[in-house]
Design a protein around this motif. Structure first.
Motif, mmCIF file in Angstrom:
data_model
loop_
_atom_site.group_PDB
_atom_site.id
_atom_site.type_symbol
_atom_site.label_atom_id
_atom_site.label_comp_id
_atom_site.label_asym_id
_atom_site.label_seq_id
_atom_site.Cartn_x
_atom_site.Cartn_y
_atom_site.Cartn_z
ATOM 1 N N UNK A 426 0.837 -1.199 0.000
ATOM 2 C CA UNK A 426 0.000 0.000 0.000
ATOM 3 C C UNK A 426 0.870 1.246 0.000
ATOM 4 N N UNK A 427 0.252 2.366 -0.298
ATOM 5 C CA UNK A 427 0.917 3.661 -0.214
ATOM 6 C C UNK A 427 0.670 4.256 1.158
ATOM 7 N N UNK A 428 1.661 4.962 1.645
ATOM 8 C CA UNK A 428 1.600 5.487 3.011
ATOM 9 C C UNK A 428 2.112 6.922 2.997
ATOM 10 N N UNK A 429 1.373 7.795 3.658
ATOM 11 C CA UNK A 429 1.760 9.195 3.720
ATOM 12 C C UNK A 429 1.750 9.653 5.173
ATOM 13 N N UNK A 430 2.881 10.170 5.628
ATOM 14 C CA UNK A 430 3.007 10.675 6.996
ATOM 15 C C UNK A 430 2.994 12.200 6.932
ATOM 16 N N UNK A 431 1.896 12.791 7.388
ATOM 17 C CA UNK A 431 1.712 14.245 7.289
ATOM 18 C C UNK A 431 2.035 14.892 8.639
#
Length: 451
Positions: A426-431
């Motif tokens: 999966x794609x993961x984004x840490x904002x």
């Protein structure tokens, strides 16, 4: 990187202030080998350092990398003119005091006034100390953690010769309570349950209130691994279930938090805290030369690590002096901005035709993937598409991350998808940067554009 030249002026002024404290000493000429070539080497170093992802920029939304606050960088650099060692007061008298003050502020954030704790080189060493103490207090008993807990717990348990076991998670990546209770009831051999307060893959929070109730019945220690999520105890825009979990963290037996994640610190800076100060007796050792300058407690007497950079303590103290750890403060608002950005991006991706989102984020990590191009696609095909999007986004200067996760985390995957492997990429984004809130539209548009 947007270098702030004013920061360098501040550093020079502060260095002069520091130097003034030692003017009573006789003058001498320091030996600096290689001094004529320093500029050349520094410029070459700068060139080599350009081979990095732009961690400081809002378009870097991949791994857990948050730039240190300028005051942390400056305080660290200032302390390096002295290069103190916080193992003993002989090596770091001033920075040992700063460490004790800064750690007390972190403990107070969790509601602890009477505790034992110190800084470490990072979360791994902090967790090692917590599990080492757990093993000393419950020799021969097992360590439990969820399948989504950080891999370091299994590795540390192996180093410490402690038996380790993983507990399944629910569809929100939280420790499954039924599975935990079944394991606790099966055999009285559990010494410690690691409760993850912010998993590194998804930012999920284990159900601490319910696990505390199980502790009353089955008598085990609770170690709260809050390395990533701990500072969110200050945020006021969390979901009620998450708020309830953080409200109970003071009842854990030990807590780990990483100031070099959300605490705006340079690497490496971890922190371990124990609710019972009496565990300090486990660290007792004799040294024929180290602790001679003072009868006061030396930090090396309550730490498994020996030499530790006093500069890390100076940086943390200065940051907390500038941005106190309090709800509604500037520091807490930065956490809330990251959380809001993650919730908003999740909603946008969940509504998009091209993507499928996992569960709503509890903190500031968003998990999503490409919607399969057919209802009979395989997990292998979806994973390959995720990797393609990851690379295409990077080509447009948007840096995401990849994560191997159970397909059960994605409720909108068609039942007809061929499950030819146990996980999906999966794609993961840490904002985690406050600036992500302002850059969210651009991040969303770039993600959509590379599908």
């Amino acid at each position: 990187m947007q270098l702030d030249l004013n920061s360098l002026v501040l550093l020079i002024d502060a260095a002069k202030k520091l130097d003034a404290g030692f003017t009573h000493l006789p003058a001498f000429t320091p030996q600096t080998p290689g001094a004529p070539r320093m500029a050349e080497v520094l410029n070459e170093t700068a060139s080599r350092l350009q081979d990095n992802y732009p961690y400081f920029h809002p378009l870097y939304a991949g791994q857990m990398l948050k730039p240190p606050h300028p005051v942390a960088r400056l305080a660290y650099a200032l302390a390096m003119f002295i290069n103190p060692n916080n193992h003993a007061l002989d090596g770091g008298r001033a920075t040992s005091a700063l460490e004790k003050d800064a750690v007390a502020e972190i403990a107070a954030m969790f509601g602890w006034q009477n505790f034992l704790g110190h800084l470490t080189g990072g979360g791994t060493m902090a967790n090692l100390e917590a599990l080492w103490v757990a093993g000393q207090l419950a020799p021969g008993k097992k360590i439990l953690a969820s399948e989504q807990a950080h891999y370091t717990h299994h590795r540390i348990s192996s180093v410490l010769k402690l038996d380790f076991e993983s507990i399944p998670v629910d569809t929100h990546a939280r420790m499954d309570l039924d599975a935990l209770e079944s394991r606790l009831a099966a055999k009285n051999d559990i010494g410690t349950v690691v409760v993850t307060m912010g998993t590194t893959a998804t930012g999920s929070i284990d159900p601490l209130p319910e696990i505390l109730k199980l502790r009353d019945r089955y008598n085990f220690r609770i170690h709260a691994d809050a390395a990533y999520g701990g500072y969110f105890t200050l945020a006021q825009n969390l979901a009620p279930k998450t708020v309830a979990a953080f409200a109970k963290i003071s009842e854990a037996d030990s807590i780990v938090i990483d100031p070099h994640k959300h605490g705006l610190q340079p690497y490496g800076c971890g922190c371990v805290l124990f609710r019972d100060p009496n565990v300090g007796r486990l660290y007792k050792h004799d040294s024929p030369y180290t602790y001679f300058s003072s009868a006061e407690l030396h930090l090396g007497e309550i730490s498994l690590e020996c030499s530790r950079p006093g500069a890390a303590a100076a940086a943390l103290w200065a940051t907390q002096k500038l941005l106190p750890l309090q709800k509604s403060g500037e520091f807490a608002k930065g956490l809330e901005q990251g959380r809001e950005a993650a919730v908003t991006l999740h909603k946008k991706l969940a509504a998009a035709e091209k993507f499928t989102a996992a569960f709503e984020p509890e903190l500031d990590i968003v998990i999503f993937g490409p919607r399969p191009r057919s209802n009979t696609a395989s997990l292998t095909e979806i994973s390959a598409e995720s990797r393609r999007i990851f690379q295409a986004a990077a080509a447009k200067n948007l840096h995401l991350a990849l994560a191997e996760l159970p397909p059960s985390f994605f409720p909108n995957l068609p039942a007809t998808i061929r499950r030819d492997k146990p996980t999906v990429t999966a794609l993961r984004s840490v904002l985690m940067k406050p600036e992500h809130a302002q850059w969210l539209e651009q991040i969303h548009e770039l993600v959509i554009s590379v599908w």
